[in-house]
Design a protein around this motif. Structure first.
Motif, PDB file in Angstrom:
ATOM      1  N   THR A  56      23.098  58.004  51.302  1.00 48.81           N
ATOM      2  CA  THR A  56      24.150  57.230  51.042  1.00 48.81           C
ATOM      3  C   THR A  56      25.185  58.144  49.797  1.00 48.81           C
ATOM      4  N   GLY A  57      26.319  57.968  50.104  1.00 52.05           N
ATOM      5  CA  GLY A  57      27.324  58.534  48.717  1.00 52.05           C
ATOM      6  C   GLY A  57      27.983  57.304  48.248  1.00 52.05           C
ATOM      7  N   TYR A  58      27.740  57.156  47.029  1.00 48.22           N
ATOM      8  CA  TYR A  58      28.320  55.996  45.990  1.00 48.22           C
ATOM      9  C   TYR A  58      29.414  56.476  45.377  1.00 48.22           C
ATOM     10  N   LEU A  59      30.498  56.118  45.453  1.00 51.52           N
ATOM     11  CA  LEU A  59      31.814  56.356  44.554  1.00 51.52           C
ATOM     12  C   LEU A  59      31.484  55.889  42.996  1.00 51.52           C
ATOM     13  N   VAL A  60      31.725  56.502  42.012  1.00 49.92           N
ATOM     14  CA  VAL A  60      31.640  56.150  40.862  1.00 49.92           C
ATOM     15  C   VAL A  60      32.745  56.221  39.861  1.00 49.92           C
ATOM     16  N   THR A  61      33.113  55.261  38.957  1.00 50.40           N
ATOM     17  CA  THR A  61      34.037  55.492  38.044  1.00 50.40           C
ATOM     18  C   THR A  61      34.103  56.638  37.104  1.00 50.40           C
ATOM     19  N   ASP A  62      33.228  57.147  36.790  1.00 53.89           N
ATOM     20  CA  ASP A  62      33.112  58.536  35.772  1.00 53.89           C
ATOM     21  C   ASP A  62      31.599  59.173  36.081  1.00 53.89           C
TER      22      ASP A  62
END
Length: 309
Positions: free
Chosen positions: A120-126
């Motif tokens: 999986t690829g998780y988009l993160v805020t920072d």
């Protein structure tokens, strides 16, 4: 005072013993909620959490077409990029379906380790905050943060051996909300499930929505038995943890994502017409009707509809 300390210590020991002996979700969930407060929230939304699928370049277009024919949706423009910190070349395209987002890779060069093992690829805020949070909650950083053509990436591993890619975009993406949120399907051992839960829940700020110690074994290809199944929800989406001894008949353990559709029969009709093979015929439980299917190019997925009660 000393007696009180002894009694308090004995009480904790008893609680721990009871909790581990019975696999009680109540004590472990309390411990996990305490951990959660120590990690910053870095999740964005489920539509930005992508299943990573690697296919041979010659299968790339057929696989993408099959996904769209089965689930509907749109794609981004296909391109060839370097998406690893070492030299490589891959075809890449994002498939945006109403039931989940899929990142498709067709490497023209050998795939550098450990890429291809992340589910999986998780988009993160920072990215910096995300890596610090992952490490603080017990995850390992397999690939330190590196720049890609549109942002940054890193690969982490949760206790229990589950690999996840984290990503951040220089220009924030904007995708439509999903009609249904897919489940990340994770297989872990009884020895490592508690460590996995502590780490993932603290990182994701998620919660255990169900902990079934006697889930129907038909869900993992062992219909005469039961097993432990946990369902977790967070801003990253849904995750189902299958706690097993690893004695799994094919194709269980190969499917990384479960997609929820409104009508399973209609979806299967579209899927078969687009070249999808049904590896596990439809079966029903109290919660869902499901199949396990293989798309052109080899990608294996669970597809289900919720059972109406």
């Amino acid at each position: 005072m000393r007696l009180n300390k002894i009694l308090a210590g004995s009480s904790v020991a008893i609680l721990l013993t009871i909790g581990f002996a019975s696999e009680s979700r109540y004590f472990s969930t309390f411990a996990q909620s305490v951990q959660t407060t120590k990690a910053p929230g870095v999740a964005v939304a489920p539509q930005y959490d992508t299943t990573h699928v690697y296919v041979a370049p010659q299968d790339f277009d057929g696989f993408v077409a099959s996904l769209i024919a089965t689930f509907g949706g749109t794609t981004t423009k296909q391109g060839v990029f370097t998406v690893t910190p070492t030299p490589s070349s891959t075809m890449s395209q994002l498939v945006l379906t109403p039931v989940g987002t899929i990142s498709v890779f067709g490497f023209k060069t050998p795939v550098p380790y450990p890429f291809g093992l992340e589910r999986t690829g998780y988009l993160v805020t920072d990215m910096g905050d995300a890596i610090r949070a992952a490490k603080a909650t017990g995850a390992d950083v397999l690939v330190a943060a590196f720049n890609d053509p549109i942002g940054q990436d890193a690969v982490i591993q949760w206790p229990g051996g589950v690999n996840t890619q984290l990503y951040w975009h220089t220009t924030a993406p904007s995708y439509a909300p999903l009609q249904t949120v897919p489940e990340n399907r994770v297989y872990v051992s009884p020895d490592r499930v508690d460590a996995f839960l502590r780490s993932f829940l603290a990182f994701s700020h998620g919660s255990v929505v169900s902990d079934e110690p006697r889930a129907p074994g038909v869900e993992i290809g062992r219909p005469a038995e039961t097993y432990r199944r946990l369902r977790i929800e967070s801003k990253f989406g849904k995750l189902t943890a299958f706690v097993t001894d690893g004695h799994l008949p094919y194709p269980y353990g190969r499917e990384t994502t479960g997609y929820e559709v409104t009508n399973l029969t209609d979806t299967l009709t579209k899927a078969k017409a687009s070249g999808v093979d049904v590896l596990v015929p439809p079966y029903k439980t109290d919660e869902r009707e499901a199949v396990v299917a293989q798309f052109p190019g080899g990608y294996i997925a669970e597809i289900h509809s919720v059972t109406k009660k």
